[in-house]
Scaffold this active site. Structure first.
Site, mmCIF file in Angstrom:
data_model
loop_
_atom_site.group_PDB
_atom_site.id
_atom_site.type_symbol
_atom_site.label_atom_id
_atom_site.label_comp_id
_atom_site.label_asym_id
_atom_site.label_seq_id
_atom_site.Cartn_x
_atom_site.Cartn_y
_atom_site.Cartn_z
ATOM 1 N N ARG A 166 4.773 -15.918 5.962
ATOM 2 C CA ARG A 166 5.332 -14.521 6.604
ATOM 3 C C ARG A 166 4.720 -14.288 8.035
ATOM 4 O O ARG A 166 3.702 -14.225 8.276
ATOM 5 C CB ARG A 166 5.358 -13.776 5.530
ATOM 6 C CG ARG A 166 5.847 -12.327 6.236
ATOM 7 C CD ARG A 166 6.077 -11.210 5.136
ATOM 8 N NE ARG A 166 5.087 -10.528 4.791
ATOM 9 C CZ ARG A 166 4.998 -9.648 3.840
ATOM 10 N NH1 ARG A 166 6.033 -9.343 3.211
ATOM 11 N NH2 ARG A 166 3.950 -9.106 3.290
ATOM 12 N N ARG B 45 4.854 1.279 -7.951
ATOM 13 C CA ARG B 45 4.237 0.089 -8.327
ATOM 14 C C ARG B 45 3.670 0.157 -9.729
ATOM 15 O O ARG B 45 3.349 -0.859 -10.207
ATOM 16 C CB ARG B 45 3.447 -0.413 -7.447
ATOM 17 C CG ARG B 45 3.868 -0.616 -5.938
ATOM 18 C CD ARG B 45 3.096 -1.544 -5.158
ATOM 19 N NE ARG B 45 3.471 -1.267 -3.868
ATOM 20 C CZ ARG B 45 3.461 -2.426 -2.800
ATOM 21 N NH1 ARG B 45 3.060 -3.403 -3.129
ATOM 22 N NH2 ARG B 45 4.351 -2.252 -1.654
ATOM 23 N N ARG C 43 0.313 -10.477 8.906
ATOM 24 C CA ARG C 43 -0.288 -9.251 8.382
ATOM 25 C C ARG C 43 -1.674 -9.442 7.677
ATOM 26 O O ARG C 43 -1.937 -10.573 7.383
ATOM 27 C CB ARG C 43 0.508 -8.538 7.293
ATOM 28 C CG ARG C 43 1.493 -7.608 7.664
ATOM 29 C CD ARG C 43 2.245 -7.268 6.569
ATOM 30 N NE ARG C 43 1.740 -6.964 5.206
ATOM 31 C CZ ARG C 43 2.433 -6.283 4.252
ATOM 32 N NH1 ARG C 43 3.921 -6.282 4.420
ATOM 33 N NH2 ARG C 43 1.849 -6.172 3.095
ATOM 34 N N ARG D 258 -2.880 -10.264 -4.655
ATOM 35 C CA ARG D 258 -1.846 -9.450 -4.749
ATOM 36 C C ARG D 258 -0.574 -9.984 -5.704
ATOM 37 O O ARG D 258 -0.241 -9.447 -6.495
ATOM 38 C CB ARG D 258 -1.197 -9.290 -3.399
ATOM 39 C CG ARG D 258 -1.719 -8.309 -2.203
ATOM 40 C CD ARG D 258 -1.282 -8.812 -1.085
ATOM 41 N NE ARG D 258 -0.109 -8.485 -0.660
ATOM 42 C CZ ARG D 258 0.446 -8.852 0.484
ATOM 43 N NH1 ARG D 258 0.016 -9.922 1.148
ATOM 44 N NH2 ARG D 258 1.744 -8.467 0.864
ATOM 45 N N LYS E 183 11.901 -6.863 0.058
ATOM 46 C CA LYS E 183 12.327 -5.473 0.117
ATOM 47 C C LYS E 183 12.342 -4.830 1.533
ATOM 48 O O LYS E 183 13.404 -3.940 1.573
ATOM 49 C CB LYS E 183 11.089 -4.505 -0.688
ATOM 50 C CG LYS E 183 10.711 -5.117 -2.151
ATOM 51 C CD LYS E 183 9.837 -4.201 -2.910
ATOM 52 C CE LYS E 183 8.515 -4.088 -2.251
ATOM 53 N NZ LYS E 183 7.749 -5.472 -2.652
#
Ligand code: AMP
Length: 223
Positions: free
Chosen positions: A137, A97, A167, A178, A19
């Protein structure tokens, strides 16, 4: 700058679906403002003078849960209004969401006369791909650029040259939480909501970044 008829593009996809990367592409191509609620929350966290009640609501983020709606609306609606006032449309990256949020944003868009200018864009990937992508990531610690998936071995941001970072919520335990809470099971009702309103386009997010961008451009350029 290309044009299309939408003032609001709502990006929908599980964590790691691309996204943020595709929002940057869309903003560049069509001149939209990019609103990432995750970035707004991280900026709030880094603001020492932030209201203590707001900071308390960020605890959920650290556990991979959704933060309370009140904080999301406060941050996102203000940011959206700023872009609308300046005559820009917005790309909403992770800002919706749940179906409850979709409905609340719907009321907000109607109040601004934009209800007919909203499109949702699903970037579809599996929960397995989400897990694999989040686990490796890398983002720039300074300019927040998200590195493409084939960036193993890089230590510097290709955009600004500063050090890369992981992150805080890309930690293995939080990633698991998550995906449990924000994976395809929770995304499906939102997709259904926009499909039933006739406001959904979908692209296959499992392809390369460039192919996904091409599919998005092909879908939006004809609208
Ligand atoms: P992201 O950067 O989009 O992956 O978001 C990071 C975290 O911020 C999420 O895991 C949630 O805890 C929180 N968050 C971001 N957007 C929302 C939203 N629309 N509703 C609730 N929580 C959100």
């Amino acid at each position: 700058m290309k044009k299309n008829k939408f003032s609001v593009i709502v990006l929908i996809g599980v964590p790691g679906s691309g996204k943020g990367t595709q929002a940057a592409f869309i903003c560049d191509r069509y001149g939209y403002g990019h609103i990432s609620t995750g970035d707004l929350l991280r900026a709030l966290e880094a603001t020492p003078a932030a209201p203590p009640d707001d900071l308390l609501m960020l605890a959920a983020m650290k556990e991979g849960k959704l933060v309370p709606d009140a904080l999301i609306y406060k941050l996102a609606f203000q940011a959206i209004e700023t872009f609308f006032r300046e005559g820009h449309g917005v790309v909403l990256d992770g800002a919706i969401r749940t179906v409850e949020q979709a409905e609340e944003y719907g009321k907000f868009f109607a109040e601004h006369g934009k209800e007919d200018q909203v499109i949702a864009l699903e970037i579809a990937i599996s929960d397995e791909s989400s897990l694999a992508r989040l686990s490796k990531r890398k983002v720039c610690g300074t300019c927040k650029y998200i590195l493409p998936p084939d960036s193993a071995g890089r230590y510097e941001c290709p955009k600004c040259g500063n050090a890369l970072a992981t992150r805080a919520d890309d930690d293995p335990t939080v990633i698991k939480a998550r995906i449990e809470r924000q994976g395809n099971k929770s995304v499906a009702p939102i997709i259904e909501y926009y499909r039933s309103c006739g406001r959904l386009i979908s692209v296959d997010g499992e392809q390369s970044v460039d192919r996904v961008s091409e599919d998005i451009a092909s879908a939006l350029d004809v609208m």
